[in-house]
Structures are given as structure tokens and as C-alpha cells.
Scaffold this active site. Structure first.
Site, PDB file in Angstrom:
ATOM      1  N   ASP A   1      40.934  47.623  27.711  1.00 28.60           N
ATOM      2  CA  ASP A   1      41.104  48.524  28.307  1.00 28.60           C
ATOM      3  C   ASP A   1      41.784  48.003  28.779  1.00 28.60           C
ATOM      4  OD1 ASP A   1      39.431  46.399  29.437  1.00 28.60           O
ATOM      5  OD2 ASP A   1      39.245  47.635  31.536  1.00 28.60           O
TER       6      ASP A   1
ATOM      7  N   TRP B   1      32.647  38.393  28.931  1.00 29.95           N
ATOM      8  CA  TRP B   1      32.626  37.731  28.141  1.00 29.95           C
ATOM      9  C   TRP B   1      34.267  36.817  27.846  1.00 29.95           C
ATOM     10  CZ3 TRP B   1      37.065  39.419  23.639  1.00 29.95           C
ATOM     11  CH2 TRP B   1      38.347  40.496  24.302  1.00 29.95           C
TER      12      TRP B   1
ATOM     13  N   PRO C   1      33.832  54.754  38.546  1.00 29.51           N
ATOM     14  CA  PRO C   1      34.171  54.676  40.688  1.00 29.51           C
ATOM     15  C   PRO C   1      34.866  53.600  40.612  1.00 29.51           C
ATOM     16  CG  PRO C   1      31.978  53.841  39.991  1.00 29.51           C
ATOM     17  CD  PRO C   1      32.035  54.836  38.822  1.00 29.51           C
TER      18      PRO C   1
ATOM     19  N   ASN D   1      29.158  44.195  32.007  1.00 28.28           N
ATOM     20  CA  ASN D   1      30.148  44.127  32.063  1.00 28.28           C
ATOM     21  C   ASN D   1      30.866  42.699  33.101  1.00 28.28           C
ATOM     22  OD1 ASN D   1      33.199  46.366  32.289  1.00 28.28           O
ATOM     23  ND2 ASN D   1      33.160  44.627  32.430  1.00 28.28           N
TER      24      ASN D   1
ATOM     25  N   GLU E   1      46.869  35.933  34.031  1.00 28.43           N
ATOM     26  CA  GLU E   1      45.832  36.521  32.708  1.00 28.43           C
ATOM     27  C   GLU E   1      45.643  36.720  31.540  1.00 28.43           C
ATOM     28  OE1 GLU E   1      43.031  40.301  33.614  1.00 28.43           O
ATOM     29  OE2 GLU E   1      45.014  40.759  34.155  1.00 28.43           O
TER      30      GLU E   1
ATOM     31  N   ARG F   1      27.325  50.319  30.764  1.00 24.15           N
ATOM     32  CA  ARG F   1      27.929  49.125  29.370  1.00 24.15           C
ATOM     33  C   ARG F   1      27.836  47.562  29.919  1.00 24.15           C
ATOM     34  NH1 ARG F   1      31.851  51.020  33.133  1.00 24.15           N
ATOM     35  NH2 ARG F   1      33.694  49.333  34.142  1.00 24.15           N
ATOM     36  N   SER F   2      27.616  47.194  28.710  1.00 25.36           N
ATOM     37  CA  SER F   2      28.276  45.197  28.603  1.00 25.36           C
ATOM     38  C   SER F   2      29.153  44.982  27.906  1.00 25.36           C
ATOM     39  CB  SER F   2      26.996  45.065  26.849  1.00 25.36           C
ATOM     40  OG  SER F   2      26.913  44.029  27.420  1.00 25.36           O
TER      41      SER F   2
END
Length: 472
Positions: A255, A115, A223, A152, A437, A161-162
């Protein structure tokens, strides 16, 4: 044993991550073994040392992106595009090779992210870097062909996951810089991605309606954050569910956030309980786009199928996501059958995708002014605790809010958000010489609330949103 197994699913990985040799758990899983992985595993000492790691692995490096030349902000961004571009076709270690050049966000993020890339592409468009947009689309289409979805990021440890599915929106940008003929070549890829979201555990039936949530196919510690997840796991009795919810939050892009937490900390995260208002808005946009594009391609049966899907989602949207009492959009908690208690600016996504009525949009605007608007832009939630909370503001959410408000004629508020965010970016750039960011929007110029890592320099989506908002 393959390289990625040594790096992400071995006793050596667990020892390295628990040893705290690296401040950032992502460093080890992004490294490259210098010998056969079996030999490295066999030779590993009981207590892992920094010397052993450096003798057996090539560690990742980061390019410096500081403004040492005194450039103006837009010139700095143009130079940064080059510094963030990578070329690597071969799979190596945990890295998944891509056929075309790609952009990384910057800092610890050494791979392309799903994204993030849409918001980066907005800046590429403003910079007339049309071929880089084409490369992004082709890389994502290749990933869909290879895995059935866009991960991702292009690392093997992200294949569970995406992320929020902005491929359709990225195709619209390609259409703008090229034409419909070129962009519509990828319609079938977009449909294939749509099936991933609708034919896996991401889709749940609630009162006869299809709703979507963030999910992960894995229920073990990540991980790339093994030490952090292990510490969270020690506080919980529901480890497998916990780690799936942690990973699902990563898929959301948020997240982490109190948005997903039912309690005090990450040990109480329950991401998969929530039908997410942003995700369901994006999927409505995808359904509408597939209907329109298939109609333009003369495939009426397909067009009708997706128009019906979009209509059904729109008809049920208010029932699950709108609160008359609070005049705002919320996630829907499937475990309680009620809206979430968490106020988040994910509630602007229905405006961006045209799901709100005019009256609802006006009420959302009033709520944003009253509760979310700060001196530096929009804060992410009304709570504190995680990095996707107050006092932080994030570039993609500013953009979605501004464009969503403009869609409904809320120009004055859109301009306030736009100008305050731009000023925040410019002031920090003048003082620190970098694009970041995320930013503290409550007290602009002060430190942000960090998460698992410190604020990163670069930065792909910040650059993209800055240029896109400047162009409005």
C-alpha cells in the site's frame, strides 16, 4: 457508544481527520478517550481544536530509536528488540490486547503487524530469542481463534482485512528453534486460517480453478487514513468499489503500488481484479505444509485433501501467472483474462515456494538481473509513483528473492542481491544511526519515495532481514 466507535466511526472522528490537526491521520484513531465517549461526543465543539483533543484524549507516543550511543549495527539491533517489545493484554481504545509480549515495527506502527512479524521472527531466530518467536505464534493463534483469521494488525480498524498469510512460514521457524511437536500443535489453527482465504470473497473461480486475491469486507474510507481516502474518493465515481480496492491493497502489504493501478492515480486502483501471484504462491506453500504436517501427525485423509489442493494449484499456476513472452511471473487480471502489464518482484514468490521449473527460475533470474537489480538491491517495480514502486527496495522482498534464487542454485545473483542490500543498510546506519522501513536502492543513501507517511525508524522487518541475510 464504545471507545472504538468514537475513534473510528463517529462524526467527531470525521471532523478531527478533516481538520488536519494531526499530520498523520493514524494519531487520532490510536488515542485513548479520557472520559465516557458519549460525553466527549456531546461536548465536541463545531470546530475541533487541538486543545479539545488534548483535554479529552491521551495521544500515542513513540519511543526514540536513534543510535545515540555509537553502537555497532548488530548491537543496535539487539537493543532495538527490547525497545520494540510491548506487553498489553487489555483491549483499550482501538487496541486489541494480546496475551503474550509482542513486537511492533516502530515509529507510527504501535501494534503488531501480520506479515511484518514473519520477517521480524527471522531476526529473533538469529538473535536466539526463541521465546519471543513462541510468543508471536501464540498471539497469532489466539487471533485466529478469536476472529477466524489474523488481522492486518491488532487494531479494531484492521478487522476488515488480513495481510499476506505467513503464519505457516512462522511455524516453520518455531519448528527450527523448538521441535515439530511444539510447532505442529498449531496445525489446526493454520488450517482455520487457510479456510478464511478459501471460503470468503478472497477465493474466486477462474476457468475451473480456485485463485486467490486480496480483499476487504469494508467499502468505506479507512478511519486511520480518513482524510487521504476522502480526497481519493472525490476523484472517483465508484466510491464503494474504490475504498474496497484501497483496503485490499493494504491487505496485500503493498500500500500502495502501481501494481494495482489501472490509470494515473489511486482513484484508478483495482486491487480486487487481480489474482495475486504472491498470494497464490503463499497459499500453495500453506497447502503443501498442511499436507506434510497432517501426514506426520498420522491424519492421512487430511494429508491427502491438502496434497490434492496443492497439486491442483500447481497444475494451473503457469496458465495464469507465467508469461512465456516475458519470461517472468505476473499477477492475473480476472477482468481481462490476461496477465497484468506491471512488472513487480512479487514474481519471485513462486521460486521461494518451489513452484517454478528450473528453466523458469533461470529466466526469472535473468529478468531480475536485467530489469530489477540496482546498486542498492532489488527495486520493487519498474514504475514510479507510489512507495511500493521504484526507486524503493523493501526488506521482505529482498529476502524472498535471495532465498528463492538459492533454492534453484542461482547463488551468484542471490549473493549480489544479499551483499548490495546489506551494504545499503550499513551505509545508511553509519550516516544516520538508524534502521529504516525501506531504502532507495536506485540511488542508495538518497531519499525514498514516501507514501501516506514518511520513512519510519525501527524497524522490525529490516532488522530481521538484515540479520537473516548476514547469517546466510
Amino acid at each position: 457508544m464504545k471507545d472504538q466507535e468514537l475513534l473510528t466511526d463517529s462524526e467527531l472522528m470525521r471532523k478531527v481527520q478533516k481538520s488536519e490537526i494531526f499530520n498523520d491521520s493514524k494519531t487520532f484513531v490510536d488515542s485513548i478517550p479520557l472520559r465516557e465517549p458519549e460525553k466527549i461526543a456531546e461536548d465536541a465543539p463545531e470546530e475541533i481544536t487541538d486543545k479539545f483533543i488534548r483535554e479529552n484524549f491521551r495521544l500515542p507516543s513513540e519511543k526514540t530509536l536513534n543510535n545515540t550511543e555509537g553502537l555497532e549495527i548488530e548491537d543496535y539491533i539487539q537493543r532495538t528488540w527490547k525497545n520494540l517489545t510491548r506487553k498489553k493484554k487489555e483491549d483499550e481504545g482501538t487496541f486489541i490486547g494480546l496475551e503474550n509480549p509482542f513486537l511492533v515495527p516502530g515509529g507510527r506502527f504501535r501494534e503488531t503487524y501480520y506479515w511484518d512479524s514473519y520477517f521480524t521472527v527471522l531476526g529473533l531466530k538469529a538473535s536466539n530469542l526463541d521465546e519471543s518467536i513462541q510468543d508471536t505464534v501464540e498471539n497469532f493463534a489466539d487471533l485466529i481463534e478469536r476472529y477466524g483469521f489474523i488481522p492486518n494488525g491488532n487494531r479494531t480498524y484492521y478487522l476488515d482485512r488480513s495481510q499476506p498469510p505467513f503464519f505457516g512460514e512462522t511455524l516453520k521457524v518455531l519448528e527450527q528453534v523448538k521441535d515439530f511437536k511444539e510447532a505442529s500443535k498449531f496445525t489446526e489453527d493454520l488450517e482455520k486460517e487457510y479456510r478464511f482465504w478459501m471460503e470468503t470473497e478472497h477465493c474466486i473461480q477462474v476457468e475451473g480453478s480456485d485463485l486467490n486475491r486480496y480483499w476487504s469486507s469494508s467499502e468505506v474510507p479507512r478511519p486511520e487514513s480518513f482524510r487521504e481516502d476522502s480526497l481519493i474518493g472525490e476523484k472517483s465515481s465508484r466510491e464503494s468499489e474504490l475504498f474496497r480496492d484501497v483496503r485490499a491493497a493494504c491487505e496485500s502489504g503493498w500500500d500502495f503500488s502501481t501494481r494495482w493501478i489501472k490509470g494515473e492515480g489511486l482513484e484508478d486502483i483495482h486491487t480486487t481484479d487481480f489474482a495475486a501471484v504472491d498470494l497464490n504462491s503463499i497459499l500453495y506453500g500453506m497447502e503443501s505444509q498442511l499436507a506434510e504436517w497432517y501426514r506426520l501427525k498420522g491424519r492421512e485423509e487430511k494429508a491427502e485433501e491438502f496434497q490434492n489442493r496443492a497439486d491442483r494449484r500447481k497444475e494451473s499456476f503457469d496458465r495464469f501467472f507465467w508469461s512465456d513472452e516475458r519470461n517472468f511471473y505476473f499477477d492475473y487480471d480476472t477482468s481481462t483474462g490476461e496477465n497484468s502489464d506491471s512488472w513487480t518482484i512479487a514474481g519471485v514468490f513462486p521460486l521461494y515456494f518451489g513452484l517454478a521449473s528450473q528453466k523458469q527460475a533461470e529466466k526469472v533470474a535473468d529478468t531480475l538481473k536485467e530489469k530489477f537489480l540496482e546498486d542498492g538491491g532489488l527495486k520493487t517495480t519498474l514504475s514510479e509513483g507510489q512507495q511500493w514502486d521504484s526507486p524503493n527496495g523493501w526488506p521482505p522482498l529482498q529476502y524472498m528473492a535471495v532465498k528463492g534464487l538459492m533454492r534453484y542454485g542461482e547463488e551468484e545473483l542471490a549473493e549480489k542481491i544479499r551483499s548490495r542490500w546489506i551494504e545499503t543498510c550499513e551505509n545508511v546506519f553509519r550516516s544516520e544511526g538508524v534502521m529504516l522501513e525501506k531504502y532507495n536502492v536506485v540511488n542508495p543513501g538518497e531519499d525514498v519515495k514516501d507514501g501516506e507517511y514518511s520513512n519510519q525508524v525501527g524497524f522490525g522487518w529490516t532488522n530481521g532481514v538484515y540479520l537473516a541475510l548476514k547469517d546466510l
